[in-house]
Motif scaffolding. Structure first.
Motif, short mmCIF file in Angstrom:
data_model
loop_
_atom_site.label_atom_id
_atom_site.label_comp_id
_atom_site.label_asym_id
_atom_site.label_seq_id
_atom_site.Cartn_x
_atom_site.Cartn_y
_atom_site.Cartn_z
N LEU A 182 63.87 31.14 -60.46
CA LEU A 182 64.87 31.43 -61.48
C LEU A 182 64.87 32.90 -61.86
O LEU A 182 65.92 33.48 -62.14
CB LEU A 182 64.62 30.58 -62.72
N ALA A 183 63.68 33.50 -61.85
CA ALA A 183 63.58 34.90 -62.23
C ALA A 183 64.31 35.80 -61.24
O ALA A 183 64.66 36.93 -61.56
CB ALA A 183 62.12 35.32 -62.33
N SER A 184 64.54 35.28 -60.02
CA SER A 184 65.28 36.10 -59.06
C SER A 184 66.78 36.00 -59.27
O SER A 184 67.55 36.81 -58.78
CB SER A 184 64.91 35.69 -57.64
N PHE A 185 67.23 34.96 -60.01
CA PHE A 185 68.66 34.84 -60.31
C PHE A 185 69.02 35.60 -61.57
O PHE A 185 70.01 36.29 -61.62
CB PHE A 185 69.05 33.36 -60.49
N VAL A 186 68.25 35.38 -62.61
CA VAL A 186 68.54 36.04 -63.88
C VAL A 186 67.36 36.91 -64.26
O VAL A 186 66.24 36.66 -63.82
CB VAL A 186 68.79 35.01 -65.01
N GLN A 187 67.61 37.91 -65.09
CA GLN A 187 66.52 38.68 -65.65
C GLN A 187 66.06 37.94 -66.90
O GLN A 187 66.74 37.94 -67.91
CB GLN A 187 67.02 40.08 -66.02
N PRO A 188 64.94 37.18 -66.79
CA PRO A 188 64.59 36.32 -67.92
C PRO A 188 64.13 37.12 -69.13
O PRO A 188 63.22 37.94 -69.02
CB PRO A 188 63.46 35.45 -67.37
N GLY A 189 64.78 36.91 -70.27
CA GLY A 189 64.33 37.49 -71.54
C GLY A 189 63.50 36.47 -72.28
O GLY A 189 63.10 35.45 -71.72
#
Lengths: 311, 347
Positions: free
Chosen positions: B192-199
């Protein structure tokens, strides 16, 4: 049996409170209660008698729709003219706790240990009469007086564990009659109590029945209690109705073999006194001690066993 | 307050290690809540040419203090500091660096060893380590608090529904839980971290999807036990609707087992967040994070203050939490409470 149905036909239907005809209950295909019929009139007590596992409780719970979802209940059942078999889930809420009160077998566990007595009585008042706050408390106090509990003001704030078994059963009865039900179902209400308390509770139930002209369905296996406290009796064996009729008739002239056997099975006489015998086990000056672990860097001193502080 | 609760509190207080840990942890957390007042690159109060300034609240352009460009004031700039000293005074926080302040005016290369300017040294980008630890502690605890509260609500709800209704609901729920718990959380997070920049909230949401799983079994077991208790049956016979029975009669009994589990859920949340940050899949770059500090320690073995600080912070924080958790567990253990009770009545 013929006599029974004749009697039913002659009974004025207006006073019949609970009428159950051809009730059958099954769990996942196995039949537990088969073709049971009985009725309860206002102001009288019908005793449902039978040995353990004969289907007494299941019948009562089945009539009141309190069995789990995998139970199949069939037959006609009506309460004061309302057809119970066709009631919707939401309509049951106006019946249960309101028109029908329950008293269960185990007073020790029938009260939630985490709520005060007053709050538990108040719960049913709030649900069915929308009484809250002071009004609910006042009514709960009246109910505790009605079930002849001493010091009602103190008991309202008591926790269930502070009450004896008999007192708890009285609280349960107070909760059951809180909304002045037409029918009281007492499922072995005295089995867990000792004999003297039994008599008090049953006398109380009878007085309350007369005061409020309730009908009472009294489930028990104790024939002595039936003889003393019920007007009519319905005997069950393995889910089948054996016999029913007025108490004196059934007890004096039992029609079915099972009833006769049940009556004959009552213990008679007294046990023989034990003569002078040598004791098999004796203990004098017995004491038990354990080596206790001592406190260390990663261990606390455990609490003492007997409450005597270690010096 | 019920006598049981009072007895539990007494049992918790009697446990010295748990009590001290709770005080220490609370003190540290409250302290870290005021991190902006303790570690910041702006003065708390400033008096310049007879006027009062509040740099923490208002953003002043540099021209206010004798600068030449209308940009944000860099209060650490030696020129500005000189101006302030000549024309007034400034009250600085204890640590004059925020978690993302790059110390541009340092004479030594980064990472710099601890000295009087940076008490725990700087990391490899020239940021003050102590400041980052304070902010990082707060972020970790806040994250764990929200995550624990969220999973508590979800876990109790799902476990409660399964246990109370039983039958098919329970069967389907349990199978779903089994499949769901078979998903590898860490890999999922990395993907998931590769799809979105997790905040902060992204990470929280993703971890919330899985952290309730541990609670379900406990709550379900308690509800399964309680649904057949006499007083629950009595409440049903009274016509009480299911949601009220669950809320008033079943849940209070299930809470004991559930609350015992909560401190360990809490430490687990901190651990997972740190692990993700360490691997570089956690909070966005620049956030004050203990995992990122640990990663820097690994990459800069010649700067041992980085690794040691990260280790000590995590060790102290997690130990305190585990001690508190142990104390809670003992306090809720009925056997433990009983032995205490005896001591009180006879002693």
């Amino acid at each position: 049996m013929a006599e029974h149905s004749a009697q039913q036909a002659f009974a004025p239907s207006s006073s019949t409170l609970l009428d159950v005809k051809h009730l059958s209950v099954g769990f996942d295909g196995s039949q537990v209660v088969d073709n049971l019929s009985f009725n309860v009139k206002a102001g009288e007590t019908l005793a449902l008698v039978g040995e353990s596992g004969s289907g007494k409780s299941v019948s009562a719970l089945g009539v009141m729709n309190l069995l789990p979802d995998n139970a199949q209940v069939s037959g006609e059942r009506s309460l004061a003219g309302t057809d119970l078999a066709s009631l919707k889930r939401s309509q049951w809420k106006t019946i249960l706790g309101n028109q029908v009160g329950f008293v269960f077998q185990e007073p020790m566990t029938s009260l939630n240990p985490l709520h005060r007595v007053g709050k538990q009585i108040g719960e049913t008042l709030r649900l069915h009469q929308s009484l809250t706050g002071k009004a609910a408390r006042q009514r709960a106090r009246e109910l505790l007086e009605q079930v002849r509990l001493p010091r009602p003001d103190e008991l309202l704030d008591a926790w269930p564990h502070q009450l004896s078994g008999g007192q708890r059963q009285r609280v349960m009865i107070a909760m059951a009659i809180a909304n002045q039900p037409k029918l009281l179902i007492a499922d072995e209400p005295t089995t867990a109590l000792d004999v003297t308390v039994q008599q008090e509770i049953l006398a109380l139930l009878r007085d309350l029945r007369d005061q409020h002209s309730m009908g009472m369905l009294f489930i028990t296996h104790d024939l002595n209690l039936v003889r003393a406290h019920a007007d009519r009796v319905c005997v069950m064996y393995q889910g089948q109705q054996q016999e029913s009729g007025p108490v004196s008739q059934v007890f004096n002239h039992p029609q079915s073999d099972y009833t006769a056997a049940l009556l004959a099975a009552e213990p008679q006489g007294r046990p023989k006194p034990v003569g002078r015998v040598q004791p098999r086990l004796e203990a004098t000056r017995l004491s038990v001690a354990f080596a206790r672990p001592r406190a260390g860097l990663f261990r606390r001193q455990p609490a003492p066993f007997c409450g005597r502080r270690a010096h | 307050m019920s006598p049981i609760t009072r007895r539990r509190i007494a049992a918790f207080r009697a446990n010295r290690r748990a009590r001290v840990s709770l005080w220490l942890f609370s003190a540290l957390f409250v302290f870290s809540l005021f991190a902006e007042l303790v570690a910041n690159d702006k003065p708390l109060i400033l008096k310049f040419e007879g006027e009062w300034y509040l740099p923490l609240v208002v953003d002043y352009p540099e021209t206010e203090f004798g600068g030449f460009l209308p940009t944000h004031t860099d209060y650490l700039d030696p020129f500005i500091q000189e101006q302030i000293e000549e024309n007034g005074w400034a009250l600085w926080p204890l640590i004059p660096f925020s978690y993302q302040t790059l110390d541009m005016h340092m004479t030594r290369p980064s990472p710099a060893a601890p000295d009087s300017r940076h008490w725990l040294g700087t990391d490899d980008q020239g940021r003050d380590v102590l400041s980052r630890v304070i902010y990082g502690f707060r972020l970790s605890v806040a994250f764990a608090l929200v995550l624990t509260a969220g999973s508590l609500v979800m876990g109790v709800f799902i476990g409660g529904v399964q246990g109370y209704f039983g039958g098919k609901v329970d069967l389907v729920g349990q199978r779903f839980t089994e499949i769901w718990s078979g998903l590898p959380v860490l890999f999922l997070l990395i993907i998931l971290a590769s799809f979105v920049q997790p905040g902060f909230w992204w990470l929280l949401g993703i971890m919330m999807l899985f952290s309730w799983l541990g609670l379900v079994d406990i709550v379900r077991a308690e509800f399964l036990r309680a649904r057949n208790l006499e007083y629950v049956r009595a409440a049903k016979a009274m016509g009480l609707p299911s949601h009220l029975i669950m809320w008033r009669h079943v849940l209070p009994n299930a809470m004991v087992a559930t609350l015992t589990f909560v401190p360990f859920l809490f430490t687990g949340a901190i651990g997972t967040l740190t692990a993700l940050d360490f691997l570089g899949f956690g909070l966005p770059p620049g956030s004050p994070s203990l995992g990122e500090l640990a990663a820097q320690g690994k990459n800069n073995l010649h700067a041992p203050w980085l690794g040691i600080t990260a280790f000590m912070t995590l060790a102290v924080m997690l130990s305190l939490l585990v001690f508190i958790g142990e104390g809670l567990r003992d306090a809720f253990d009925p056997r433990h409470v009983q032995s205490r009770h005896k001591e009180v009545t006879h002693g």
